[in-house]
Design a protein around this motif. Structure first.
Motif, PDB file in Angstrom:
ATOM      1  N   GLU A 173      -5.222   3.348  -0.696  1.00 34.12           N
ATOM      2  CA  GLU A 173      -5.895   2.705   0.574  1.00 34.12           C
ATOM      3  C   GLU A 173      -7.316   1.994  -0.153  1.00 34.12           C
ATOM      4  O   GLU A 173      -7.468   0.894   0.323  1.00 34.12           O
ATOM      5  N   GLN A 174      -7.679   2.393  -1.140  1.00 35.00           N
ATOM      6  CA  GLN A 174      -9.145   1.948  -1.686  1.00 35.00           C
ATOM      7  C   GLN A 174      -8.880   0.986  -2.777  1.00 35.00           C
ATOM      8  O   GLN A 174     -10.055   0.484  -3.093  1.00 35.00           O
ATOM      9  N   GLU A 175      -7.561   0.425  -3.161  1.00 32.53           N
ATOM     10  CA  GLU A 175      -7.559  -0.337  -4.106  1.00 32.53           C
ATOM     11  C   GLU A 175      -7.483  -1.670  -3.723  1.00 32.53           C
ATOM     12  O   GLU A 175      -7.617  -2.156  -2.601  1.00 32.53           O
ATOM     13  N   GLN A 202       0.885  -1.137   0.089  1.00 32.88           N
ATOM     14  CA  GLN A 202      -0.125  -0.081  -0.058  1.00 32.88           C
ATOM     15  C   GLN A 202       0.872   1.081   0.038  1.00 32.88           C
ATOM     16  O   GLN A 202       1.755   1.541   0.759  1.00 32.88           O
ATOM     17  N   GLY A 203       0.634   1.998  -0.979  1.00 33.03           N
ATOM     18  CA  GLY A 203       1.152   3.327  -0.854  1.00 33.03           C
ATOM     19  C   GLY A 203       0.053   4.498  -0.550  1.00 33.03           C
ATOM     20  O   GLY A 203      -1.070   3.951  -0.338  1.00 33.03           O
ATOM     21  N   PRO A 204       0.580   5.767  -0.249  1.00 37.45           N
ATOM     22  CA  PRO A 204      -0.424   6.789   0.006  1.00 37.45           C
ATOM     23  C   PRO A 204      -1.499   6.865  -1.012  1.00 37.45           C
ATOM     24  O   PRO A 204      -1.261   6.624  -2.537  1.00 37.45           O
ATOM     25  N   GLY A 205      -2.671   6.944  -0.742  1.00 34.45           N
ATOM     26  CA  GLY A 205      -3.661   7.244  -1.822  1.00 34.45           C
ATOM     27  C   GLY A 205      -4.203   5.704  -2.329  1.00 34.45           C
ATOM     28  O   GLY A 205      -5.047   5.854  -3.219  1.00 34.45           O
TER      29      GLY A 205
END
Lengths: 365, 519
Positions: free
Chosen positions: A86-88, A81-84
């Motif tokens: 989180e929804q993936e 997970q990277g920033p942004g």
């Protein structure tokens, strides 16, 4: 005020149920469900409820992290997970449904009628409901809010109330107590007696089928009755009562005498379950390879003379086995063709469970 | 919206006191309304993105179910929500401790300041709460007229395309006001090179046959350019569909609603690190300088540390943002920028650069140079430009950042290196377009058959094929003619097509017609 989100949430649940319904055949054969036996909620993966987007594929698995580590060290879990981001990555959604909802979906999809309990609610249970109020009663049942309101009203009216130091003192006349009413609620109890042939010819594969079938029988009946008891009987040439765990695990050798199980079932019913109070379901699982034709006939006599009049249903489910003639089902058909309470079905593979459940419960007994 | 959301008077007083501190620090924010919610209500509001009213759709129900589960099982807690609106609306969680409320309030004022002053938010609608309610009413009206199911499915289709916008286009005016077409004296639209010449030489310097040949070829070019549709690649796919897709009026209105909301939320995606960093910087500064009581210190520290905690492999935007802002403040206070500093390659000198100056925060009555700088950063930058300009090797070193990648053999994430360039590149890549691929409309009349041709501009990562195919199907419902997307998969250009019945993919070679443009 009813929140708008409740509507949206219900729409969502409805869609989820619809998806489960479409895939019901698949769910009926899912062994993972068995692990959840006895739990109230089941989480089910639901496909295709995700909104598609143009998005990056999986070759994007790289990122920047923070902390210790030499080149080559493994990054901790969740490293994708990277920033942004989180929804993936929610591809398949796990949704929680209660067993009851699942049974309801089963009923809708198989078009099963509601079961009419026998004996017109002969049993009633008494229940206390706190619905009213009265002027006297034990202090533990005092209705604080109403009492407070009355005291406040009285004090304001009599000019005792001082808004700057609001002190409310109850007097006897202010006190209000909760009161109860006794209601009689009809109750219908049911007992399911599962019987299984554990002779040498019943292998693991057959037992798995029985287990799945029993799971769904259980789910549907539980939906229809408030109180359900289950009893388990295994037999080869002799029969014995066992607990649920053993029922699905036990492995015996030897021959088969089905009548032994029927006798034990009769004893159980006579001893514990008066047909006046109970809705009784008897299910028998076997590969149909009885030791002798005469024993098979004896079973039918037993059913006809001692059991059927007390039963809601006798369900016989014959699973296919590599050995054995599977003749029992034919004998049952011959001897008991006119008995309404007798229902038979054959289950050769997992896919037959769907139709088998339908056969058993379509009459709505 | 809810019962019992009134703010307890002591918290209202504290909020006013904190606002006073914030104003003294020259934060400049919209009036802020606080509401107190239970955890359950917070999940409900969060499912709607913080808005009391959204158009009815099950997607919010799905989000609600997820949040509620998260909250019940203690997997995640939403401490606060702020809406970019004038006035700003803020929701506080009612079972927080009073020190948490103070922290959150301080944090929120900085967010509001950011919304108001950051240039990327300058084009957003500051009456969005009203606008959202308006959207809800419109959608509900369409549902009454055309049926819930139909409208809901349509919204689903549009939501699949929701990320196909161009966040920069709100700053451009060239599409909105097409100017009058320039016309030349000779043939309208066509100009031919004519060299200056005396009249008797003209025939030789500008020979008529060359002139007419050139004119013909120019005319052809113009003709071709006219056929090109759109005239240049267009990134705002939603706008393109809005203008050119065969939609009924109400359908187009629903699409415009989805598009408007997508644009409203876009800056929040673009400025996550900077915005959270800014808010954390201020709650930390204000709490420790003015607000915190001695008895609250431990709780404050614990929660502040929790917010900024990083776990291996995960980068916390709060942490990265606040540290980088502090780094900028330090650098500008000590003069570590500019030609002279950059040219200095003596590590020792660099380390002690400007140490003697080192003012901090405010110098009597005005901001220190570092403060001045970070105020400028909050006004003018987004995440990409923020990191691009201010990430330094020293910072990366100090913060222990590393670059990781999935090991194709084991499937595990492994640390690759601590190389500054690699890390910066990776960070920027992850932030560019907020992890959304760049998709352009390159031909709206492909093969002269009214087919829609999209193109993915590849910048390092492939599209997810399954998702792309599913999205094409949704796109077809809007365009109602075959749709294509050109994407590079494993370094091969592939054309994915959905023609209404089946989807196909083919390798792009010379046999396949070219679209009007390529990106």
């Amino acid at each position: 005020m009813v929140l708008q989100i409740n509507n949206d949430h219900q729409r969502f649940r409805k869609i989820v149920k619809g998806r489960i319904r479409e895939d019901l055949r698949k769910f009926l054969t899912r062994e993972e469900l068995l692990g959840r036996e006895g739990k109230k909620y089941i989480s089910i993966p639901v496909r295709g409820i995700d909104l598609p987007h143009f998005r990056y594929g999986d070759n994007n698995d790289a990122g920047v992290g923070k902390g210790e580590g030499k080149p080559g060290d493994t990054v901790g879990e969740g490293g994708d997970q990277g920033p942004g981001g989180e929804q993936e990555g929610r591809h398949i959604l796990e949704v929680e449904v209660s067993l009851e909802e699942l049974a309801e979906i089963l009923g809708e999809e198989l078009e099963l009628p509601r079961i009419q309990p026998r004996g017109k609610h002969r049993i009633t249970a008494e229940k206390d409901r706190y619905t009213g109020i009265r002027q006297s009663g034990p202090e533990s049942l005092r209705h604080f809010k109403r009492t407070f309101r009355r005291a406040l009203r009285r004090q304001i009216m009599s000019g005792l109330y001082n808004p700057d130091s609001p002190r409310i003192i109850f007097e006897r006349q202010d006190k209000i107590y909760r009161s109860w009413k006794t209601v009689l609620s009809p109750q219908s109890n049911a007992v399911i007696i599962y019987m299984m042939d554990v002779s040498g010819s019943m292998g693991d594969e057959q037992k798995e089928l029985v287990r799945l079938e029993a799971f769904w029988i259980d789910a549907w009946l539980r939906k229809n009755y408030q109180g359900i008891e289950s009893r388990y009987i295994v037999h080869d040439v002799r029969a014995g009562e066992v607990d649920r765990e053993t029922f699905f695990r036990i492995r015996e050798d030897g021959g088969t005498r089905i009548s032994s199980a029927f006798r034990l079932a009769r004893e159980l019913i006579d001893k514990n379950y008066s047909p006046l109070d109970w809705n009784i379901y008897l299910f028998h699982f076997s590969d149909g390879d009885n030791s002798s034709e005469s024993d098979s006939r004896e079973c039918c006599t037993l059913l006809k003379e001692n059991l059927l009049e007390n039963l809601n249903m006798f369900g016989y489910c014959q699973v296919a086995s590599a050995y054995g003639s599977g003749n029992f089902i034919n004998v049952v058909h011959d001897q008991l063709s006119d008995a309404e309470a007798v229902i038979t079905s054959r289950v050769n593979t997992k896919d037959d469970i769907y139709d088998s459940i339908k056969t058993f419960f379509s009459p709505g007994r | 919206m809810f019962e019992h959301t009134a703010l307890p008077s002591e918290i209202a007083e504290q909020a006013e006191a904190i606002a006073e501190h914030a104003r003294r620090e020259e934060l400049d924010f919209y009036p802020t309304v606080f509401e107190m919610l239970t955890a359950e209500q917070m999940s409900q509001v969060a499912a709607y993105g913080g808005f009391p009213q959204r158009y009815p759709h099950w997607r919010f129900g799905m989000e609600y179910e997820r949040l509620r589960k998260q909250q019940r099982y203690g997997l995640g807690r939403i401490y606060e929500m702020v809406i970019n609106n004038d006035p700003c609306y803020t929701y506080l969680l009612n079972d927080n401790m009073s020190v948490d409320h103070k922290t959150v309030i301080a944090h929120v004022y900085a967010h509001c300041d950011f919304f108001k002053n950051n240039v990327w938010f300058s084009q957003t609608n500051r009456r969005m709460i009203d606008e959202m309610a308006n959207h809800a009413t419109r959608v509900r009206r369409y549902m009454e007229r055309h049926g819930v199911e139909r409208v809901e499915t349509l919204i689903e289709t549009f939501l699949a395309l929701e990320n196909l916008i161009d966040p920069h286009s709100v700053f451009m005016r060239r599409q909105a006001k097409p100017g009058p077409r320039e016309e030349s004296e000779e043939t309208p639209g066509v100009s031919v090179t004519r060299y200056p010449a005396k009249r008797y030489m003209d025939r030789y310097i500008n020979p008529p046959e060359d002139m007419s040949a050139e004119r013909t070829s120019r005319e052809e070019e113009t003709e071709q350019a006219k056929v090109k549709f759109p005239s240049e690649p267009q990134r705002d796919v939603l706008l393109f569909l809005l203008r050119h897709a065969p939609l009924e009026d109400w359908e187009a209105d629903v699409l415009s609603i989805i598009r408007e909301e997508a644009y409203y939320f876009a800056p929040q995606g673009q400025t996550k690190i900077l915005n959270e960093g800014w808010a954390s910087y201020w709650h930390s500064t204000m709490m420790t300088n003015y607000i915190l009581g001695a008895d609250e210190l431990i709780d404050y520290c614990e929660h502040h540390a929790g917010t900024l905690a990083t776990s291996p492999g995960r980068l916390n935007p709060y942490k990265l943002g606040i540290e980088l802002l502090r780094d900028i403040e330090r650098r500008w206070n000590t003069g570590r920028y500019g030609l002279e500093y950059d040219a200095c390659d003596d590590m020792e000198v660099r380390r002690n650069w400007g140490k003697d100056k080192a003012p901090n925060g405010r110098i009597v009555g005005r901001k220190s140079p570092g403060r001045e700088k970070i105020f400028q950063v909050r006004a003018l930058y987004n995440d990409v430009t923020f990191l691009d300009e201010f990430l330094t090797p020293e910072f990366v070193d100090e913060q222990d950042l590393y670059h990781y990648r999935q090991d194709p053999n084991t499937g595990r994430m492994v640390v690759v290196c601590r190389d500054f360039d690699k890390i910066k590149q990776q960070l920027l890549f992850m932030l560019t377009n907020h992890l959304q691929p760049y998709i352009y409309v390159v031909d709206g009349n492909y093969r002269n058959r009214g087919e829609l041709y999209l193109c993915h501009r590849h910048n390092g990562a492939d599209l997810d094929i399954k998702y792309a195919v599913a999205t094409l199907k949704e796109l077809f419902r809007v365009w109602k003619r075959p749709v294509h997307v050109n994407a590079r998969i494993d370094n091969e250009p592939i054309l994915f097509t959905f023609d209404g019945e089946q989807s196909s993919q083919q390798h792009i070679d010379d046999k396949i017609d070219e679209p009007a443009h390529l990106v």
